[in-house]
Design a protein around this motif. Structure first.
Motif, mmCIF file in Angstrom:
data_model
loop_
_atom_site.group_PDB
_atom_site.id
_atom_site.type_symbol
_atom_site.label_atom_id
_atom_site.label_comp_id
_atom_site.label_asym_id
_atom_site.label_seq_id
_atom_site.Cartn_x
_atom_site.Cartn_y
_atom_site.Cartn_z
ATOM 1 N N ILE A 181 0.736 -1.357 0.038
ATOM 2 C CA ILE A 181 -0.058 -0.060 0.068
ATOM 3 C C ILE A 181 0.876 1.267 -0.077
ATOM 4 N N ASN A 182 2.073 1.361 0.498
ATOM 5 C CA ASN A 182 2.999 2.360 0.705
ATOM 6 C C ASN A 182 4.092 2.370 -0.533
ATOM 7 N N ASN A 183 3.828 1.385 -1.630
ATOM 8 C CA ASN A 183 4.471 1.334 -2.800
ATOM 9 C C ASN A 183 5.852 1.157 -2.391
ATOM 10 N N ILE A 184 6.181 0.046 -1.324
ATOM 11 C CA ILE A 184 7.529 -0.334 -1.065
ATOM 12 C C ILE A 184 7.521 -1.694 -1.305
ATOM 13 N N PRO A 185 8.500 -2.347 -2.104
ATOM 14 C CA PRO A 185 8.574 -3.596 -2.757
ATOM 15 C C PRO A 185 8.953 -4.471 -1.531
ATOM 16 N N VAL A 186 8.315 -5.647 -1.742
ATOM 17 C CA VAL A 186 8.650 -6.736 -0.615
ATOM 18 C C VAL A 186 9.853 -7.584 -0.925
ATOM 19 N N ASP A 187 10.670 -7.483 0.121
ATOM 20 C CA ASP A 187 12.143 -8.061 -0.358
ATOM 21 C C ASP A 187 12.220 -9.421 0.416
ATOM 22 N N PRO A 188 11.918 -10.465 -0.412
ATOM 23 C CA PRO A 188 12.006 -11.996 0.199
ATOM 24 C C PRO A 188 13.657 -12.086 1.111
ATOM 25 N N SER A 189 14.455 -11.672 0.850
ATOM 26 C CA SER A 189 15.855 -11.798 1.557
ATOM 27 C C SER A 189 15.704 -10.923 2.807
ATOM 28 N N ILE A 190 14.857 -10.372 3.459
ATOM 29 C CA ILE A 190 14.486 -9.785 4.619
ATOM 30 C C ILE A 190 13.735 -10.385 5.287
ATOM 31 N N ILE A 191 12.958 -11.487 4.926
ATOM 32 C CA ILE A 191 11.924 -12.116 5.685
ATOM 33 C C ILE A 191 12.383 -13.610 5.950
ATOM 34 N N LYS A 192 12.382 -13.754 7.136
ATOM 35 C CA LYS A 192 12.843 -15.032 7.825
ATOM 36 C C LYS A 192 11.820 -15.745 8.590
ATOM 37 N N GLN A 193 11.735 -16.837 8.459
ATOM 38 C CA GLN A 193 10.649 -17.787 9.390
ATOM 39 C C GLN A 193 11.428 -18.982 9.847
ATOM 40 N N GLY A 194 11.029 -19.250 10.882
ATOM 41 C CA GLY A 194 11.662 -20.473 11.812
ATOM 42 C C GLY A 194 10.672 -21.175 12.823
ATOM 43 N N SER A 195 10.816 -20.808 14.177
ATOM 44 C CA SER A 195 9.798 -21.320 15.134
ATOM 45 C C SER A 195 9.650 -20.084 15.835
ATOM 46 N N PHE A 196 8.561 -20.448 16.797
ATOM 47 C CA PHE A 196 8.325 -19.086 17.562
ATOM 48 C C PHE A 196 9.177 -19.349 18.986
ATOM 49 N N LYS A 197 10.291 -19.581 18.882
ATOM 50 C CA LYS A 197 11.204 -19.677 19.904
ATOM 51 C C LYS A 197 12.203 -18.446 19.881
ATOM 52 N N ARG A 198 12.883 -18.290 21.177
ATOM 53 C CA ARG A 198 14.001 -17.214 21.249
ATOM 54 C C ARG A 198 14.987 -17.508 20.542
ATOM 55 N N GLU A 199 15.411 -18.796 20.379
ATOM 56 C CA GLU A 199 16.753 -19.364 19.459
ATOM 57 C C GLU A 199 16.396 -19.134 18.073
ATOM 58 N N SER A 200 15.292 -19.267 17.721
ATOM 59 C CA SER A 200 14.969 -18.738 16.263
ATOM 60 C C SER A 200 15.052 -17.353 15.861
ATOM 61 N N GLY A 201 14.635 -16.498 16.674
ATOM 62 C CA GLY A 201 14.534 -15.203 16.466
ATOM 63 C C GLY A 201 16.264 -14.750 16.504
ATOM 64 N N TYR A 202 16.936 -15.260 17.433
ATOM 65 C CA TYR A 202 18.413 -15.086 17.483
ATOM 66 C C TYR A 202 19.122 -15.601 16.213
ATOM 67 N N ALA A 203 18.707 -16.813 15.847
ATOM 68 C CA ALA A 203 19.480 -17.197 14.448
ATOM 69 C C ALA A 203 19.007 -16.623 13.223
ATOM 70 N N SER A 204 17.729 -16.169 13.173
ATOM 71 C CA SER A 204 17.294 -15.193 12.090
ATOM 72 C C SER A 204 18.013 -13.832 12.061
ATOM 73 N N MET A 205 18.193 -13.445 13.255
ATOM 74 C CA MET A 205 18.780 -12.106 13.218
ATOM 75 C C MET A 205 20.255 -12.121 12.808
ATOM 76 N N ILE A 206 21.024 -13.233 13.220
ATOM 77 C CA ILE A 206 22.331 -13.318 12.951
ATOM 78 C C ILE A 206 22.387 -13.537 11.126
ATOM 79 N N SER A 207 21.384 -14.594 10.800
ATOM 80 C CA SER A 207 21.237 -14.758 9.309
ATOM 81 C C SER A 207 21.198 -13.372 8.496
ATOM 82 N N LEU A 208 20.442 -12.386 8.784
ATOM 83 C CA LEU A 208 20.219 -11.255 8.077
ATOM 84 C C LEU A 208 21.491 -10.455 8.330
ATOM 85 N N LEU A 209 22.055 -10.284 9.548
ATOM 86 C CA LEU A 209 23.276 -9.439 9.445
ATOM 87 C C LEU A 209 24.374 -10.127 8.754
ATOM 88 N N GLU A 210 24.559 -11.178 8.421
ATOM 89 C CA GLU A 210 25.642 -11.930 7.876
ATOM 90 C C GLU A 210 25.514 -11.679 6.437
#
Length: 269
Positions: free
Chosen positions: A205-234
């Motif tokens: 709606i705000n004319n911003i392209p959806v970038d699949p590279s910054i979409i991460k999915q894993g599990s609903f656990k803290r470890e998953s959030g941590y690992a996904s953030m590492i992956s994005l930064l790396e």
């Protein structure tokens, strides 16, 4: 030894059935007799056998509650509300934590049914229908929390996760952030899916392209959030903000942010 109805009957000088009827407030028994038997029962320290009573009455005044993550602040709040409401109606709660494990979830359903609970409230781990068919096959009343389950006439309590995802993402966009990562939970989970859809709706709606590279999915656990953030930064992605799928995922993202003080990360759960 526990005091039995037979012990009370012997002391009161009445039959076993008279004691049973009196303790169940059967009007066939005279009020004077009911009061005398009740007093004797109290004096002897009699405690009713809930299991035996449940078999006779075909109800136990108990409910089963199965939640996926006791460490997620959301679910203890849900459990407290359910318990308070149940207590008002004379019910007690058996609480089970599946820890996002469908095998454990099914095991708990079996245990609760064997305990003859009067109904089950469950925040299901997935959309799989095994648990639903199992409860309905046993004629067990069931209410689902957090997920809309399309099966028969199942009852459920849910929020509009797609709208929630939209509102959260739009909030960040209004703050001037355009590179917003999405770190979610289980990919096939309907709650996660709807929040991702809301996130994408706001971007489009705000004319911003959806970038699949910054979409991460894993599990609903803290470890998953941590690992996904590492992956994005790396990956070297430029990230200005993160929409985390739930509070527990957000904890993992925050932990990684603290370990990486050079990032420009801002968190919104």
């Amino acid at each position: 030894m526990a005091v039995t109805i037979k012990d009370i009957a012997k002391k009161a000088g009445v039959s076993y059935s008279t004691v049973s009827r009196a303790l169940n407030n059967d009007k066939i028994i005279k009020q004077e007799t009911r009061e005398r038997i009740a007093r004797i029962a109290r004096e002897m320290g009699y405690k009713p056998n809930a299991i035996a009573r449940g078999l006779v009455m075909k109800e136990t005044n108990t409910l089963g509650l199965v939640i996926p993550d006791i460490t997620n602040p959301f679910y203890p709040e849900v459990a407290r509300g359910i318990e308070e409401c149940a207590n008002e109606y004379g019910y007690t709660i058996f609480l089970c934590n599946s820890n996002w494990d469908s095998v454990k979830e099914n095991k708990y359903i079996d245990i609760l049914q064997s305990k003859r609970v009067d109904g089950i409230i469950v925040a299901p781990v997935s959309q799989e229908l095994d648990i639903i068919r199992k409860t309905y096959a046993a004629s067990m009343p069931v209410v689902f929390v957090g997920k809309k389950i399309e099966f028969s006439n199942s009852s459920y309590v849910v929020i509009d996760n797609r709208k929630g995802g939209f509102i959260a993402t739009e909030y960040l966009l209004n703050k001037g952030y355009t590179r917003i990562a999405f770190i979610g939970g289980l990919e096939k989970d309907s709650t996660n899916h709807d929040r991702l859809m809301g996130y994408q709706d706001a971007l489009k709606i705000n004319n911003i392209p959806v970038d699949p590279s910054i979409i991460k999915q894993g599990s609903f656990k803290r470890e998953s959030g941590y690992a996904s953030m590492i992956s994005l930064l790396e990956q070297g992605n430029e990230i200005q903000a993160v929409f985390a799928g739930n509070d527990v995922i957000a904890f993992g993202v925050i932990l990684k942010e603290r370990c990486n003080s050079s990032s420009l990360l801002r968190l919104f759960r």
